[in-house]
Design a protein around this motif. Structure first.
Motif, PDB file in Angstrom:
ATOM      1  N   GLY A 203       0.700  -1.216  -0.022  1.00 26.42           N
ATOM      2  CA  GLY A 203       0.016   0.063  -0.081  1.00 26.42           C
ATOM      3  C   GLY A 203       0.871   1.299   0.027  1.00 26.42           C
ATOM      4  O   GLY A 203       0.233   2.326  -0.317  1.00 26.42           O
ATOM      5  N   ARG A 235      -6.022  -4.892  -4.375  1.00 25.17           N
ATOM      6  CA  ARG A 235      -5.171  -3.567  -3.984  1.00 25.17           C
ATOM      7  C   ARG A 235      -5.885  -3.182  -2.710  1.00 25.17           C
ATOM      8  O   ARG A 235      -7.155  -3.796  -2.565  1.00 25.17           O
ATOM      9  CB  ARG A 235      -5.612  -2.436  -5.017  1.00 25.17           C
ATOM     10  CG  ARG A 235      -4.833  -2.470  -6.314  1.00 25.17           C
ATOM     11  CD  ARG A 235      -3.394  -1.668  -5.940  1.00 25.17           C
ATOM     12  NE  ARG A 235      -3.954  -0.426  -5.712  1.00 25.17           N
ATOM     13  CZ  ARG A 235      -4.145   0.858  -6.724  1.00 25.17           C
ATOM     14  NH1 ARG A 235      -4.081   0.341  -7.986  1.00 25.17           N
ATOM     15  NH2 ARG A 235      -4.540   2.006  -6.327  1.00 25.17           N
ATOM     16  N   TRP A 236      -5.142  -2.627  -1.770  1.00 26.97           N
ATOM     17  CA  TRP A 236      -5.576  -2.338  -0.698  1.00 26.97           C
ATOM     18  C   TRP A 236      -6.403  -1.036  -0.823  1.00 26.97           C
ATOM     19  O   TRP A 236      -6.153  -0.147  -1.598  1.00 26.97           O
ATOM     20  CB  TRP A 236      -4.470  -2.027   0.317  1.00 26.97           C
ATOM     21  CG  TRP A 236      -3.626  -2.879   0.964  1.00 26.97           C
ATOM     22  CD1 TRP A 236      -2.513  -3.343   0.636  1.00 26.97           C
ATOM     23  CD2 TRP A 236      -4.145  -3.638   2.002  1.00 26.97           C
ATOM     24  NE1 TRP A 236      -2.162  -4.362   1.104  1.00 26.97           N
ATOM     25  CE2 TRP A 236      -3.208  -4.745   2.030  1.00 26.97           C
ATOM     26  CE3 TRP A 236      -5.337  -4.091   2.718  1.00 26.97           C
ATOM     27  CZ2 TRP A 236      -3.056  -5.823   2.902  1.00 26.97           C
ATOM     28  CZ3 TRP A 236      -5.513  -5.138   3.421  1.00 26.97           C
ATOM     29  CH2 TRP A 236      -4.254  -5.969   3.572  1.00 26.97           C
TER      30      TRP A 236
END
Length: 286
Positions: A203, A235-236
């Motif tokens: 991240g 993805r975060w």
């Protein structure tokens, strides 16, 4: 776009709290639950600028996911990330397949990484500098064992070797479990393209570097004779993210977003999860 949620080690190892969290995530309609891993910590251990308290409780993620599987019905089980160089792949292949069989096919969000703590490598007897090659070999071993039959399979590598061995049970209804690759380096992106079923970058990357790494993963897949379109891109995200932010992620090729509550208080966590579910009309009670 799929939406999953992570469970923080800072929330402790209380079994009732973990089960309540997982069940609420399932009721809200989240796709899956992710847990992190550290085998050991030590004074001064840090990830980037963030020092990790030595007494921070990191339970074994696979044991926790097996526990969660028994208390839920459809929630997929994930790691972010399992530190692959510190696990022997022959043992790991059986552990993962067993969880997948007992959960009836829910051990499907496995994400592996290398780890960034030299002391963790030393404690497990692994040469820190070789952990990338070790992880590559381990991925090959996992898939070979899952795909093998009663005649047995053999392997001779730099780190692992065996002759005509059989590993059962097999994953539930599939030839092998998906293996996503996590990390924040270009080497991780290339590993995802060459060997992974998806890429889950860290991240703390700049937007430019993140785009470069996703392009590297897809290019590496094509160069290895694999279909870049088959790579999932996780993805975060933030639990208060807007629909516009999700649309921007989708435009970048993201196929799954993983979020975390901002509060450490269980009731507030449930409220945040429910609000997210309502905002994106997840297929649960919200």
């Amino acid at each position: 776009m799929e939406f999953a949620i992570s469970y923080s080690t800072a929330d402790g190892v209380d079994p009732g709290r973990l089960v309540a969290y997982a069940r609420h995530a399932e009721d809200c309609g989240f796709e899956g639950l992710y847990l992190p891993e550290h085998l050991v910590l030590y004074p001064g251990a840090a990830v980037g600028p963030y020092e990790l308290p030595p007494a921070l409780p990191y339970p074994d993620p696979l044991d926790c996911l097996g526990f969660v599987a028994a208390a839920t019905r459809r929630l997929l089980l994930g790691t972010a990330v399992l530190l692959l160089p510190y696990h022997h792949p022959v043992v790991l292949a059986k552990r993962l397949a067993t969880i997948d069989v007992l959960s009836q096919g829910r051990m499907r969000l496995l994400t592996v990484g290398l780890g960034t703590l030299p002391g963790e490598a030393a404690a497990t007897g692994v040469d820190f500098a070789s952990r990338g090659r070790r992880a590559d070999e381990a991925i090959d071993v996992l898939r070979l064992l899952w795909e093998g039959d009663e005649k047995g399979v053999s392997f001779g590598g730099e780190f692992f070797a065996f002759d005509r061995v059989c590993s059962y049970p097999k994953p539930h209804g599939v030839t092998h479990l998906p293996i996503h690759v996590g990390g924040s380096s270009r080497a991780a992106a290339r590993r995802a393209g060459r060997r992974g079923d998806g890429y889950f970058p860290g991240g703390a990357l700049t937007p430019r570097e993140r785009a470069v790494q996703w392009d590297l993963a897809r290019t590496a897949a094509a160069e290895a004779g694999r279909d870049p379109a088959g790579l999932e891109y996780t993805r975060w995200g933030s639990i208060d993210m807007s629909p516009e932010s999700v649309e921007a992620y989708a435009a970048q090729g993201v196929t799954r977003v993983v979020v975390s509550p901002t509060s450490a208080e269980p009731e507030r966590q449930r409220e945040e999860m429910s609000a997210f579910a309502r905002r994106f009309a997840l297929p649960g009670i919200g």
